[in-house]
Scaffold this motif. Structure first.
Motif, PDB file in Angstrom:
ATOM      1  N   ARG A 135      20.425 -32.741  74.427  1.00 55.12           N
ATOM      2  CA  ARG A 135      19.974 -33.875  75.221  1.00 55.12           C
ATOM      3  C   ARG A 135      19.516 -35.056  74.368  1.00 55.12           C
ATOM      4  O   ARG A 135      19.712 -36.195  74.722  1.00 55.12           O
ATOM      5  CB  ARG A 135      18.869 -33.451  76.183  1.00 55.12           C
ATOM      6  N   HIS A 136      18.941 -34.763  73.211  1.00 53.24           N
ATOM      7  CA  HIS A 136      18.397 -35.868  72.411  1.00 53.24           C
ATOM      8  C   HIS A 136      19.346 -36.336  71.310  1.00 53.24           C
ATOM      9  O   HIS A 136      19.566 -37.524  71.138  1.00 53.24           O
ATOM     10  CB  HIS A 136      17.053 -35.474  71.801  1.00 53.24           C
ATOM     11  N   LYS A 139      23.732 -36.887  72.403  1.00 55.11           N
ATOM     12  CA  LYS A 139      24.017 -38.050  73.219  1.00 55.11           C
ATOM     13  C   LYS A 139      24.196 -39.297  72.352  1.00 55.11           C
ATOM     14  O   LYS A 139      25.092 -40.098  72.555  1.00 55.11           O
ATOM     15  CB  LYS A 139      22.850 -38.281  74.176  1.00 55.11           C
ATOM     16  N   ASN A 140      23.344 -39.436  71.348  1.00 58.12           N
ATOM     17  CA  ASN A 140      23.424 -40.609  70.488  1.00 58.12           C
ATOM     18  C   ASN A 140      24.475 -40.480  69.397  1.00 58.12           C
ATOM     19  O   ASN A 140      24.881 -41.476  68.817  1.00 58.12           O
ATOM     20  CB  ASN A 140      22.074 -40.879  69.846  1.00 58.12           C
ATOM     21  N   LEU A 196      27.374 -39.368  69.997  1.00 58.18           N
ATOM     22  CA  LEU A 196      28.706 -39.349  70.619  1.00 58.18           C
ATOM     23  C   LEU A 196      29.505 -40.634  70.471  1.00 58.18           C
ATOM     24  O   LEU A 196      30.728 -40.593  70.467  1.00 58.18           O
ATOM     25  CB  LEU A 196      28.588 -38.987  72.098  1.00 58.18           C
TER      26      LEU A 196
END
Lengths: 315, 302
Positions: free
Chosen positions: A230-231, A234-235, A237
């Protein structure tokens, strides 16, 4: 954003114009023209040749031929195949679904394999899993796709006596048979992109995992799954998606190879056959189509990035 | 502004050594800092070695057909086995290195040669010429590499020479892009302004001040380009659009007609593919290492 889209779409047109020009020039570089290629087998008189030239408009000056061809293309008429005497457009339309299925499937396969491997490699950096993953990706980057395709055909035949069905069956008719044929090709085609995506996801995730906010997430006592997925992920990607999109060229070129190896009747195989048959009209249409798809897809990919990452628009 | 060059630890150590010893230290240093790059360099050297010394190191003539000895498995008289015509695979692979390297070098010379010229000129002068070049490059890059190669070969005819031309032409676009962007950033340096101020002509500035400063990216694209040119040649030959039989081209050795044979004699499918993979891997690893060492700006880009 809207301005950016408009600018990018407008920029596409000079490129497409250049593409038509390039295709036209390439096809007219050939020693001996279309007529000679078509008539080469039979005994023909000069009169016969001249008449056919006139029919195809080849007796006109080059710029007139180009204008004639481009106007027809804009009307959606790509000419008539020299080999099958059917419209090039119909032949293309029949073959597009096959290539589209192969391309989409191989993109899907590549990300499905690469992302978990890349994540595993990053969160277990410098363990055996990491080394195995990196070794696999370096190997897949270097192995030519036609060799992987050949191995996928040959090795299962040796080990299990299994080979994909020879006659192509459309997805709509018998999905299971169809997948047995397309999936091996998609695997071989997706391997390269898979390696690229895996390397990229590993390195960006490693970078993100060192960020302060990830340390905060750990400090809050979140579970590894939550922190990573989740943390961090996501970044991580955005660059991954960027590099995934950059695989298009490899993918579209690869369809020619894979469709030839696995005898899938797609646009790639048609292009290969058109060269073999010296069917320049069909070849011209196919190459134009592939380049057109490439230009439009590249545009879509670029627009996706700028939507995902607004910083890109201000470059 | 003159920046004093800092001596690296390596150079300090080297200062007290003879040239031969120093060479050894550099190699050692490379192996330690860039083990993968060193491995790549080793693979590339192996390729060059077999290409240059093919007549000496190959045990047999690559075209000689030993009658009654077709499909021999690896081992014994024929180290890597024989093919359907009783030709020695090892000798064919060694001679194949020659074709690959030749195609690679000539294609890269065409590609980076024209690319450098166009990139230098259009990046340095800019303006309308640059705009025109950019649109041509856009159009060339609108084709997937292999498709453009196929189209060029289709119109020029199938042969090893035409493959070199096709692959070379296809490489021009990418090379121009990279050189141009390197020139754009180099152009803004003060030493260029200084050169202009003392009255240097444009040609002198380009050759003596700009070119040396964009050499690093040029050498990197040439290294990686060699790998991809070799890959392109083998793909085209595999499709029957490149080198023609009986040439011992690696791609041709894998090509379609022999697939049934490959099931009964898997070494026919495995060794040529390994040769291509190791070669491409060598150039990729070496290129990556050079990129890290010389040009941090390009790091991570491909």
């Amino acid at each position: 954003m809207r301005e950016y889209i408009i600018r990018r779409v407008l920029l596409m047109f000079p490129t497409l114009f250049g593409v038509t020009l390039a295709v036209f020039i390439l096809m007219h570089l050939a020693p001996g023209d279309v007529v000679m290629a078509k008539l080469s087998e039979d005994y023909v008189t000069q009169e016969h040749i001249d008449r056919m030239r006139a029919e195809l408009g080849l007796d006109k000056p080059l710029y007139e031929q180009y204008l004639f061809w481009v106007t027809n293309v804009l009307r959606g008429d790509l000419g008539t195949s020299l080999w099958s005497a059917t419209p090039v457009r119909d032949e293309l339309a029949r073959r597009i679904p096959v290539s589209a299925e192969l391309a989409i499937l191989s993109m899907a396969v590549s990300i499905a394999i690469a992302l978990p491997l890349g994540v595993l490699s990053a969160i277990r950096q410098d363990t055996v899993a990491d080394y195995v993953g990196r070794f696999l990706s370096i190997s897949a980057l270097s192995a030519p796709n036609f060799w992987l395709g050949t191995l996928i055909l040959v090795l299962p035949a040796i080990w299990f006596g299994w080979a994909p069905p020879v006659r192509y069956v459309p997805l709509t008719q018998d999905p299971w048979m169809n997948l047995q044929q397309v999936l091996p090709a998609a695997l071989a085609l997706g391997a390269h992109s898979s390696a690229v995506v895996m390397r990229m996801s590993r390195s960006t995730l490693l970078e993100v995992l060192r960020q302060d906010y990830v340390r905060t997430a750990w400090a809050k006592g979140l579970s590894e799954r939550v922190v990573v997925v989740r943390h961090a992920l996501k970044n991580a990607l955005i660059p991954v998606i960027t590099i995934w999109g950059s695989q298009l060229s490899h993918l579209l070129g690869g369809t020619v190879v894979m469709e030839t190896i696995f005898s899938l009747p797609g646009v790639g195989l048609a292009t290969f056959q058109a060269i073999e048959r010296r069917d320049f009209v069909q070849l011209q249409g196919n190459v134009l189509f592939i380049a057109g798809v490439f230009v439009v897809m590249n545009l879509l990919v670029d627009l996706t990035y700028s939507w995902l990452d607004p910083r890109i628009r201000y470059r | 502004m003159t920046t004093a060059r800092r001596l690296s630890a390596q150079e300090v150590v080297l200062s007290g050594l003879t040239r031969g010893q120093a060479g050894g230290v550099v190699v050692l240093h490379l192996c330690q800092r860039k083990p993968l790059g060193a491995f790549g360099a080793f693979l590339v050297l192996a390729l060059i070695f077999s290409a240059a010394l093919a007549p000496v190191v190959a045990p047999f003539d690559p075209l000689e057909q030993f009658s009654g000895k077709a499909f021999r498995p690896p081992g014994g008289e024929f180290l890597l086995g024989t093919d359907y015509a009783g030709r020695d695979m090892l000798s064919r692979l060694i001679w194949g290195a020659r074709i690959s390297l030749m195609v690679g070098i000539i294609a890269v010379t065409i590609g980076t040669g024209f690319g450098t010229l166009l990139g230098l000129v259009s990046g340095f002068w800019g303006g309308r010429f640059d705009l025109g070049v950019q649109r041509v490059i856009d159009a060339m890059q609108a084709f997937p590499g292999l498709v453009l190669n196929l189209a060029i070969v289709a119109s020029l005819g199938k042969s090893t020479e035409n493959v070199m031309i096709a692959v070379g032409i296809t490489m021009i676009a990418g090379a121009t892009r990279i050189v141009r962007s390197a020139v754009l950033s180099t152009r803004e340096n003060q030493y260029i302004e200084a050169a202009r101020a003392v009255g240097c002509r444009d040609s002198r500035i380009l050759l003596w001040h700009v070119l040396p400063n964009v050499m690093a990216p040029i050498l990197i694209i040439a290294t990686v380009g060699l790998g991809s040119a070799i890959l392109a040649e083998s793909s085209l030959s595999f499709l029957g659009m490149g080198s023609q039989p009986p040439n011992p081209s690696w791609g041709l050795m894998l090509s379609g007609s022999g697939r049934a044979n490959m099931i009964s004699s898997p070494w026919l499918a495995i060794f040529p593919g390994l040769a291509i993979s190791l070669t491409v891997m060598g150039f990729n690893l070496l290129g990556d290492a050079l990129r890290d060492l010389w040009d941090p700006r390009l790091r991570g880009s491909r």
